[in-house]
Design a protein around this motif. Structure first.
Motif, PDB file in Angstrom:
ATOM      1  N   GLY A 163       0.795  -1.221   0.000  1.00  0.00           N
ATOM      2  CA  GLY A 163       0.000   0.000   0.000  1.00  0.00           C
ATOM      3  C   GLY A 163       0.823   1.264   0.000  1.00  0.00           C
ATOM      4  O   GLY A 163       0.265   2.369   0.075  1.00  0.00           O
ATOM      5  N   GLY A 164       2.139   1.125  -0.091  1.00  0.00           N
ATOM      6  CA  GLY A 164       3.011   2.293  -0.042  1.00  0.00           C
ATOM      7  C   GLY A 164       2.975   3.128  -1.306  1.00  0.00           C
ATOM      8  O   GLY A 164       2.497   2.703  -2.359  1.00  0.00           O
ATOM      9  N   LEU A 165       3.503   4.356  -1.199  1.00  0.00           N
ATOM     10  CA  LEU A 165       3.535   5.306  -2.301  1.00  0.00           C
ATOM     11  C   LEU A 165       4.966   5.757  -2.561  1.00  0.00           C
ATOM     12  O   LEU A 165       5.734   5.971  -1.620  1.00  0.00           O
ATOM     13  N   PRO A 191       5.598  -3.945 -13.847  1.00  0.00           N
ATOM     14  CA  PRO A 191       4.171  -3.792 -14.189  1.00  0.00           C
ATOM     15  C   PRO A 191       3.244  -3.793 -12.976  1.00  0.00           C
ATOM     16  O   PRO A 191       2.080  -3.397 -13.115  1.00  0.00           O
ATOM     17  N   ASP A 192       3.743  -4.196 -11.828  1.00  0.00           N
ATOM     18  CA  ASP A 192       2.918  -4.160 -10.619  1.00  0.00           C
ATOM     19  C   ASP A 192       2.841  -2.766 -10.012  1.00  0.00           C
ATOM     20  O   ASP A 192       2.094  -2.547  -9.051  1.00  0.00           O
ATOM     21  N   ILE A 193       3.632  -1.818 -10.543  1.00  0.00           N
ATOM     22  CA  ILE A 193       3.612  -0.432 -10.081  1.00  0.00           C
ATOM     23  C   ILE A 193       3.012   0.433 -11.179  1.00  0.00           C
ATOM     24  O   ILE A 193       3.385   0.313 -12.352  1.00  0.00           O
ATOM     25  N   VAL A 194       2.097   1.342 -10.810  1.00  0.00           N
ATOM     26  CA  VAL A 194       1.450   2.210 -11.794  1.00  0.00           C
ATOM     27  C   VAL A 194       1.392   3.646 -11.268  1.00  0.00           C
ATOM     28  O   VAL A 194       1.442   3.875 -10.056  1.00  0.00           O
ATOM     29  N   THR A 208       6.482  19.469 -11.471  1.00  0.00           N
ATOM     30  CA  THR A 208       5.531  18.364 -11.415  1.00  0.00           C
ATOM     31  C   THR A 208       6.078  17.179 -10.635  1.00  0.00           C
ATOM     32  O   THR A 208       7.259  16.873 -10.684  1.00  0.00           O
ATOM     33  N   LYS A 209       5.181  16.488  -9.930  1.00  0.00           N
ATOM     34  CA  LYS A 209       5.519  15.236  -9.253  1.00  0.00           C
ATOM     35  C   LYS A 209       4.628  14.117  -9.785  1.00  0.00           C
ATOM     36  O   LYS A 209       3.462  14.343 -10.096  1.00  0.00           O
ATOM     37  N   PHE A 210       5.208  12.919  -9.878  1.00  0.00           N
ATOM     38  CA  PHE A 210       4.443  11.709 -10.155  1.00  0.00           C
ATOM     39  C   PHE A 210       4.290  10.936  -8.861  1.00  0.00           C
ATOM     40  O   PHE A 210       5.262  10.770  -8.116  1.00  0.00           O
ATOM     41  N   VAL A 211       3.092  10.431  -8.587  1.00  0.00           N
ATOM     42  CA  VAL A 211       2.846   9.554  -7.440  1.00  0.00           C
ATOM     43  C   VAL A 211       2.578   8.154  -7.981  1.00  0.00           C
ATOM     44  O   VAL A 211       1.681   7.961  -8.808  1.00  0.00           O
ATOM     45  N   LEU A 212       3.362   7.183  -7.528  1.00  0.00           N
ATOM     46  CA  LEU A 212       3.235   5.794  -7.969  1.00  0.00           C
ATOM     47  C   LEU A 212       2.705   4.932  -6.836  1.00  0.00           C
ATOM     48  O   LEU A 212       2.993   5.191  -5.658  1.00  0.00           O
ATOM     49  N   CYS A 213       1.948   3.901  -7.188  1.00  0.00           N
ATOM     50  CA  CYS A 213       1.440   2.965  -6.195  1.00  0.00           C
ATOM     51  C   CYS A 213       1.421   1.555  -6.782  1.00  0.00           C
ATOM     52  O   CYS A 213       1.614   1.362  -7.982  1.00  0.00           O
ATOM     53  N   GLN A 214       1.191   0.582  -5.933  1.00  0.00           N
ATOM     54  CA  GLN A 214       1.031  -0.789  -6.407  1.00  0.00           C
ATOM     55  C   GLN A 214      -0.292  -0.918  -7.154  1.00  0.00           C
ATOM     56  O   GLN A 214      -1.305  -0.342  -6.751  1.00  0.00           O
TER      57      GLN A 214
END
Length: 258
Positions: A163-165, A191-194, A208-214
């Protein structure tokens, strides 16, 4: 821009963060925006509401501007790790970082300062600094090269909690156009991270920032974000071909087509 003329910020979810953003954030040397800090603090609150707890980390803490905002968003007993080489632009940056943290209410019991190259650190060593706990939030703002970003992403992924970011700074910045190459390669290899969302720039400096999650957490997070940040959602979103995610912006207008 005069502070009174600034666009409204989303609520960070924390009184301590609100106080720091309104009186303190701009007095700490740094390049991240208040808009992004408010959103990331609210993401930490969202994690708490979803039952996630534990330490966080920032790779590239510099003088502490963004780090302090994140640390103020933690719950009792949680710690924030600050990783940096602490030698740029001069050796005094580490002392300024520590002084800024103390001045703005993040005492030694709430932070751990780690001097060194994150790209050369083994995941086990970083986790040891967190008392063996995986990290629920990692902000990457280290060396702005493709190779360094790839190493930082590998370290973050290995240490990420369920559940981490992972939040990436200075994406789409005109000064660092090749960083997106590293991000695309990373997403293809993992591919498990989007992408969960894009936090639009406030200025070129506050980029700009990108936030990634599982991937398994994407819908769960997105549903909440659509409600929490409904006034800041740019309608068209971001197309990562084929993955789609939210864009959060202070300017949600669409171009007029005549």
């Amino acid at each position: 821009m005069d502070q009174l003329a600034r666009p409204a910020l989303p609520f960070s979810g924390h009184d301590a963060v609100e106080a720091y953003l309104s009186d303190g954030y701009d007095r700490v040397v740094g390049m991240s925006s208040r808009f992004a800090a408010a959103i990331c603090a609210r993401l930490l609150r969202l994690q708490t509401e979803e039952g996630l707890k534990g330490p966080i980390a920032e790779i590239g803490a510099f003088e502490g501007r963004f780090f302090i905002a994140l640390a103020h968003a933690l719950e009792e007993g949680e710690i924030a790790l600050a990783l940096d080489i602490f030698s740029w632009p001069d050796p005094g940056v580490e002392q300024r970082f520590e002084a800024n943290c103390d001045r703005h209410g993040i005492g030694p019991e709430r932070r751990r300062t780690i001097k060194g190259d994150a790209g050369a650190m083994a995941p086990a060593d970083l986790l040891a600094q967190a008392d063996g706990d995986r990290l629920r939030f990692i902000h990457i703002d280290g060396e702005h090269s493709r190779v360094a970003l790839g190493r930082d992403l590998a370290l973050a992924t290995a240490c990420l909690a369920e559940g981490g970011l992972i939040v990436l700074d200075d994406m789409l910045h005109p000064g660092y156009p090749t960083l997106m190459v590293a991000v695309q390669a990373y997403l293809e290899a993992n591919p498990d991270i989007v992408p969960l969302c894009i936090i639009d720039r406030e200025t070129i400096v506050g980029a700009t920032k990108f936030v990634l999650c599982q991937r398994t957490w994407f819908e769960r997070y997105q549903t909440r974000l659509l409600d929490i940040f409904k006034d800041f959602v740019w309608p068209l979103g971001a197309d990562f071909e084929p993955h789609w995610c939210l864009v959060l912006s202070q300017d949600t207008r669409l171009a007029e087509i005549v």
